[in-house]
Design a protein around this motif. Structure first.
Motif, short mmCIF file in Angstrom:
data_model
loop_
_atom_site.label_atom_id
_atom_site.label_comp_id
_atom_site.label_asym_id
_atom_site.label_seq_id
_atom_site.Cartn_x
_atom_site.Cartn_y
_atom_site.Cartn_z
N ASP A 161 0.80 -1.23 0.00
CA ASP A 161 0.00 0.00 0.00
C ASP A 161 0.84 1.28 0.00
N LEU A 162 2.01 1.27 0.66
CA LEU A 162 2.67 2.55 0.95
C LEU A 162 4.10 2.70 0.44
N ASN A 163 4.65 1.66 -0.20
CA ASN A 163 6.02 1.80 -0.70
C ASN A 163 6.10 2.97 -1.68
N GLY A 164 7.09 3.84 -1.48
CA GLY A 164 7.25 5.01 -2.36
C GLY A 164 6.46 6.22 -1.87
N LYS A 165 5.60 6.02 -0.88
CA LYS A 165 4.78 7.15 -0.39
C LYS A 165 5.19 7.62 0.99
N VAL A 166 6.06 6.86 1.67
CA VAL A 166 6.47 7.21 3.04
C VAL A 166 7.98 7.09 3.16
N ALA A 167 8.56 7.76 4.17
CA ALA A 167 10.03 7.77 4.29
C ALA A 167 10.56 6.41 4.70
N CYS A 168 9.83 5.70 5.56
CA CYS A 168 10.40 4.50 6.16
C CYS A 168 9.31 3.51 6.56
N ILE A 169 9.61 2.22 6.37
CA ILE A 169 8.72 1.16 6.85
C ILE A 169 9.55 0.24 7.74
N ILE A 170 9.10 0.02 8.98
CA ILE A 170 9.80 -0.90 9.87
C ILE A 170 9.13 -2.27 9.79
N ASP A 171 9.91 -3.29 9.46
CA ASP A 171 9.42 -4.67 9.43
C ASP A 171 9.64 -5.28 10.79
N GLY A 172 8.56 -5.52 11.51
CA GLY A 172 8.68 -6.15 12.83
C GLY A 172 7.89 -7.45 12.89
N GLY A 173 7.68 -8.09 11.74
CA GLY A 173 6.95 -9.36 11.74
C GLY A 173 5.44 -9.16 11.77
N ASP A 174 4.72 -10.23 12.08
CA ASP A 174 3.25 -10.22 12.01
C ASP A 174 2.62 -9.67 13.29
N CYS A 175 1.46 -9.05 13.15
CA CYS A 175 0.76 -8.49 14.32
C CYS A 175 -0.02 -9.59 15.04
N GLU A 176 0.08 -9.56 16.32
CA GLU A 176 -0.49 -10.59 17.20
C GLU A 176 -2.03 -10.54 17.28
#
Ligand code: TXA
Ligand code: MG
Length: 339
Positions: A161-176
């Motif tokens: 959804d947001l690649n190229g539209k925000v400065a940074c994406i943190i990958d922290g795995g799946d949401c519980e």
């Protein structure tokens, strides 16, 4: 814009420092929370907050939740902490409960869309908390999806959804938890759930006594954000409930397949003998169904089905949140009690 993707699991101080600097510079950072991924900006910087609405294509009358890492941060955001809020914070924070407070002047108007109240929560996810702490400011964050789509519960969804539209994406795995926080209004005689979520009505009632669920409608939405079509995949969603739900699901799937439609089916519990192009079980317990719901709706879109037939779940525990999201995602509703 180039999006930096930072992979950290478990939290790593140095990497988080890079993400925090984007927040301090007024840029957007998508980050994991225990509920869903959030799209964060410095909550005290109106210009940074405006970027959230633009990146998500979010309507300007849908206010944001402010995320804090400790109770001291709350003091700068609100003018009063009601006694009931104190009890709830003690019991449910950090965790998936958002409380509505009277807002202080420090909160920019675009965070609350002009309301005199502000929604605040303290997430329990260690990366979320550490990001807020290292940034040194409260972080305003809606779910990190394009408005109207199912909320993201894994980093792939955020990237889509947001690649190229925000400065940074943190990958922290799946949401519980998999569904968003419960939004609770304490400014009514009986505390009112504006949006059911990760903390159940039953859990709140143990602490507060009677709790109501706001019966929202498009004309008089519970939360400003609840009037929009939401949580919806591209495919048409058919929600099926009732004693004979399984039989009805089989018939609806067969009907659409005869029409040359590609059909996906999501059920609660065992899959057994259902026939469709894709059949998945969301799990048996309401917590499992909540955790899998958005991921599987997005998965069905990736497979490219035209219709998703979904089995309803009992409205207990997180089942209340699941049914709330499904009712908003669905455009057809079937109740089959075999009568
Ligand atoms: O779990 C969550 O709550 C996630 C994660 C990222 O923390 N966030 C989230 O944010 O779901 P969002 O923006 O997708 O939903 C915020 C909800 C909306 O329904 C909005 O209308 C409501 O909170 N809200 C925000 N401020 C409000 C206020 N002052 N009064 C009433 N409702 C409010
Ligand atoms: Mg959202």
């Amino acid at each position: 814009m180039e999006t930096e993707i930072i992979r950290i699991n478990p939290p790593d101080r140095k990497e988080l420092g890079r993400a925090a600097r984007y927040i301090q510079k007024g840029e957007l950072v998508a980050f994991p929370t225990e509920t869903v991924y959030g799209l964060g900006a410095n909550a005290l910087d109106g210009e940074a907050v405006a970027k959230i609405f633009k990146a998500k294509n979010r309507p300007c009358d849908n206010p944001l939740i402010v995320h804090i890492s400790d109770q001291k941060m709350l003091e700068g955001l609100v003018t009063k902490i009601p006694q009931k809020a104190g009890i709830l914070m003690e019991k449910f924070w950090p965790g998936p409960l958002t409380i509505i407070f009277p807002k202080s002047k420090a909160v920019p108007d675009n965070v609350t869309c002009g309301l005199q109240t502000v929604a605040v929560r303290m997430p329990s996810h260690p990366i979320a908390r550490e990001l807020i702490r290292v940034s040194g400011v409260p972080i305003a964050a809606p779910s990190a999806n394009i408005s109207g789509k199912p909320s993201p519960t894994q980093v792939e969804d955020v990237i889509e959804d947001l690649n190229g539209k925000v400065a940074c994406i943190i990958d922290g795995g799946d949401c519980e938890v998999g569904v968003e926080s419960t939004v609770l209004d304490l400014n009514t005689d009986v505390p009112t759930i504006l949006r059911p979520g990760g903390v159940s009505k039953e859990e709140l009632e143990k602490v507060l006594g009677k709790v109501e669920v706001h019966a929202g409608s498009a004309e008089k939405p519970a939360s400003p954000g609840m009037k929009y079509r939401h949580y919806a995949p591209k495919a048409t969603v058919v929600l099926v409930e009732g004693l004979q739900a399984r039989k009805a699901i089989g018939e609806i799937a067969a009907h659409h397949m005869r029409d040359k439609k590609k059909v996906g089916v999501l059920v609660v519990g065992e899959v057994k003998t259902l026939r469709a192009d894709a059949v998945m079980s969301m799990g048996t317990k309401s917590d499992e169904v909540a955790r899998n719901l958005f991921r599987m709706l997005r998965e069905m879109d990736r497979i490219g089905v035209d219709v998703i037939v979904v089995e309803g779940v009992e409205e207990k525990g997180r089942g209340l949140a699941v049914m709330n999201r499904l009712r908003k995602a669905a455009s057809q509703f079937i109740i089959d009690n075999g009568i």
